[in-house]
Design a protein around this motif. Structure first.
Motif, PDB file in Angstrom:
ATOM      1  N   GLU A   1      24.290  41.436  42.530  1.00 18.43           N
ATOM      2  CA  GLU A   1      25.368  41.154  43.488  1.00 18.43           C
ATOM      3  C   GLU A   1      26.672  40.821  42.759  1.00 18.43           C
ATOM      4  N   THR A   2      26.577  40.019  41.706  1.00 17.52           N
ATOM      5  CA  THR A   2      27.766  39.689  40.919  1.00 17.52           C
ATOM      6  C   THR A   2      28.310  40.939  40.238  1.00 17.52           C
ATOM      7  N   TRP A   3      27.422  41.823  39.797  1.00 16.33           N
ATOM      8  CA  TRP A   3      27.860  43.056  39.143  1.00 16.33           C
ATOM      9  C   TRP A   3      28.646  43.922  40.106  1.00 16.33           C
ATOM     10  N   LEU A   4      28.210  43.996  41.363  1.00 15.77           N
ATOM     11  CA  LEU A   4      28.938  44.790  42.361  1.00 15.77           C
ATOM     12  C   LEU A   4      30.328  44.208  42.610  1.00 15.77           C
ATOM     13  N   GLU A   5      30.439  42.874  42.622  1.00 17.89           N
ATOM     14  CA  GLU A   5      31.762  42.250  42.739  1.00 17.89           C
ATOM     15  C   GLU A   5      32.622  42.601  41.527  1.00 17.89           C
ATOM     16  N   PHE A   6      32.014  42.608  40.346  1.00 16.41           N
ATOM     17  CA  PHE A   6      32.736  42.963  39.122  1.00 16.41           C
ATOM     18  C   PHE A   6      33.260  44.399  39.209  1.00 16.41           C
ATOM     19  N   VAL A   7      32.455  45.315  39.737  1.00 16.95           N
ATOM     20  CA  VAL A   7      32.893  46.706  39.894  1.00 16.95           C
ATOM     21  C   VAL A   7      34.115  46.767  40.813  1.00 16.95           C
ATOM     22  N   GLU A   8      34.100  45.989  41.903  1.00 19.47           N
ATOM     23  CA  GLU A   8      35.253  45.952  42.806  1.00 19.47           C
ATOM     24  C   GLU A   8      36.494  45.442  42.085  1.00 19.47           C
ATOM     25  N   PHE A   9      36.345  44.377  41.292  1.00 22.46           N
ATOM     26  CA  PHE A   9      37.480  43.835  40.537  1.00 22.46           C
ATOM     27  C   PHE A   9      37.993  44.861  39.528  1.00 22.46           C
ATOM     28  N   ASP A  10      37.077  45.595  38.916  1.00 23.42           N
ATOM     29  CA  ASP A  10      37.457  46.611  37.941  1.00 23.42           C
ATOM     30  C   ASP A  10      38.262  47.719  38.616  1.00 23.42           C
ATOM     31  N   LEU A  11      37.839  48.119  39.811  1.00 23.88           N
ATOM     32  CA  LEU A  11      38.576  49.146  40.550  1.00 23.88           C
ATOM     33  C   LEU A  11      39.956  48.658  40.979  1.00 23.88           C
ATOM     34  N   MET A  12      40.092  47.352  41.189  1.00 21.77           N
ATOM     35  CA  MET A  12      41.392  46.781  41.554  1.00 21.77           C
ATOM     36  C   MET A  12      42.298  46.608  40.338  1.00 21.77           C
ATOM     37  N   GLY A  13      41.744  46.842  39.128  1.00 17.44           N
ATOM     38  CA  GLY A  13      42.565  46.779  37.922  1.00 17.44           C
ATOM     39  C   GLY A  13      42.652  45.410  37.284  1.00 17.44           C
ATOM     40  N   TYR A  14      41.775  44.482  37.641  1.00 17.40           N
ATOM     41  CA  TYR A  14      41.799  43.161  37.031  1.00 17.40           C
ATOM     42  C   TYR A  14      41.397  43.256  35.557  1.00 17.40           C
ATOM     43  N   SER A  15      41.938  42.373  34.757  1.00 15.03           N
ATOM     44  CA  SER A  15      41.560  42.328  33.351  1.00 15.03           C
ATOM     45  C   SER A  15      40.151  41.754  33.219  1.00 15.03           C
ATOM     46  N   LEU A  16      39.544  41.964  32.062  1.00 12.34           N
ATOM     47  CA  LEU A  16      38.207  41.424  31.839  1.00 12.34           C
ATOM     48  C   LEU A  16      38.209  39.893  31.899  1.00 12.34           C
ATOM     49  N   ARG A  17      39.229  39.282  31.316  1.00 13.73           N
ATOM     50  CA  ARG A  17      39.300  37.820  31.325  1.00 13.73           C
ATOM     51  C   ARG A  17      39.409  37.274  32.745  1.00 13.73           C
ATOM     52  N   LYS A  18      40.251  37.914  33.560  1.00 12.31           N
ATOM     53  CA  LYS A  18      40.429  37.453  34.938  1.00 12.31           C
ATOM     54  C   LYS A  18      39.140  37.636  35.737  1.00 12.31           C
ATOM     55  N   SER A  19      38.492  38.787  35.583  1.00  9.25           N
ATOM     56  CA  SER A  19      37.235  39.043  36.292  1.00  9.25           C
ATOM     57  C   SER A  19      36.163  38.043  35.869  1.00  9.25           C
ATOM     58  N   ALA A  20      36.061  37.802  34.568  1.00  6.28           N
ATOM     59  CA  ALA A  20      35.051  36.867  34.066  1.00  6.28           C
ATOM     60  C   ALA A  20      35.293  35.459  34.599  1.00  6.28           C
ATOM     61  N   LYS A  21      36.545  35.067  34.650  1.00  3.75           N
ATOM     62  CA  LYS A  21      36.868  33.726  35.142  1.00  3.75           C
ATOM     63  C   LYS A  21      36.566  33.600  36.628  1.00  3.75           C
ATOM     64  N   MET A  22      36.913  34.621  37.410  1.00  2.00           N
ATOM     65  CA  MET A  22      36.683  34.565  38.854  1.00  2.00           C
ATOM     66  C   MET A  22      35.195  34.597  39.192  1.00  2.00           C
ATOM     67  N   LEU A  23      34.402  35.325  38.414  1.00  3.80           N
ATOM     68  CA  LEU A  23      32.967  35.436  38.685  1.00  3.80           C
ATOM     69  C   LEU A  23      32.139  34.406  37.931  1.00  3.80           C
ATOM     70  N   GLU A  24      32.806  33.611  37.088  1.00  5.08           N
ATOM     71  CA  GLU A  24      32.156  32.583  36.281  1.00  5.08           C
ATOM     72  C   GLU A  24      31.051  33.169  35.401  1.00  5.08           C
ATOM     73  N   ILE A  25      31.431  34.230  34.681  1.00  5.19           N
ATOM     74  CA  ILE A  25      30.528  34.848  33.711  1.00  5.19           C
ATOM     75  C   ILE A  25      31.228  34.846  32.359  1.00  5.19           C
ATOM     76  N   ALA A  26      30.468  35.064  31.304  1.00  8.26           N
ATOM     77  CA  ALA A  26      31.043  35.090  29.960  1.00  8.26           C
ATOM     78  C   ALA A  26      31.868  36.362  29.766  1.00  8.26           C
ATOM     79  N   LEU A  27      32.890  36.278  28.926  1.00 10.19           N
ATOM     80  CA  LEU A  27      33.716  37.434  28.626  1.00 10.19           C
ATOM     81  C   LEU A  27      32.876  38.548  28.002  1.00 10.19           C
TER      82      LEU A  27
END
Length: 170
Positions: A44-70
């Motif tokens: 489920e978190t991975w699917l949210e990450f895919v959405e963030f990636d499609l929106m163009g978020y940086s890896l750092r921003k996505s990791a911080k929002m999803l509370e996962i490691a860089l």
């Protein structure tokens, strides 16, 4: 998925996912085998990450929002890119259009740069227009919306390179 046999049986569940066994070759697999979701602990978190990636978020921003490691975000981005390469069609059909674009080349991690000094982040290219500092990316798309991308290399694309890209795709 291993031997393309249709002799498959259910074989219980593992972590609430159905597992199967091939009666022809005896190998076990699940619905995520040979997919980008293989080995994920939190789909489920991975699917949210895919959405963030499609929106163009940086890896750092996505990791911080999803509370996962860089490092996890980086590995997940690699899974997405590998899946996109695998999904590319073998050949394009119908009317095909193509264009090339150039972007600043990155040789991050290369310790033996002999032809130039390392770039500072965000610095402008030393030359205007197309130069050997830029990577040529060729994008081809047909009317069925099948798309292929090719990295043609640094500098302007040559006729021989364009012929090899086009002959393999069309």
């Amino acid at each position: 998925p291993h031997c393309d046999s249709d002799k498959v049986s259910r074989n219980g569940q593992q972590k609430s996912r159905q597992t199967f066994v091939c009666r022809a070759c005896g190998k076990y697999f699940s619905e995520h085998t040979l997919t980008p979701m293989r080995g994920l602990h939190d789909p489920e978190t991975w699917l949210e990450f895919v959405e963030f990636d499609l929106m163009g978020y940086s890896l750092r921003k996505s990791a911080k929002m999803l509370e996962i490691a860089l490092s996890t975000a980086w590995a997940w981005r690699r899974k997405i890119l590998v899946a996109l390469v695998r999904m590319a069609p073998a050949h394009l059909r119908d009317i095909t259009e193509g264009d090339e674009t150039y972007m600043r080349g990155n040789r991050k991690g290369n310790k033996n740069l002999t032809d130039r000094k390392p770039y500072r982040r965000g610095s402008a290219a030393s030359m205007r227009g197309i130069s050997n500092e830029q990577v040529c990316i060729v994008v081809l798309r047909d009317r069925t919306k099948a798309t292929r991308c090719h990295v043609a290399g640094f500098g302007p694309i040559s006729k021989a390179k364009a012929d090899s890209i086009l002959s393999g795709a069309i």
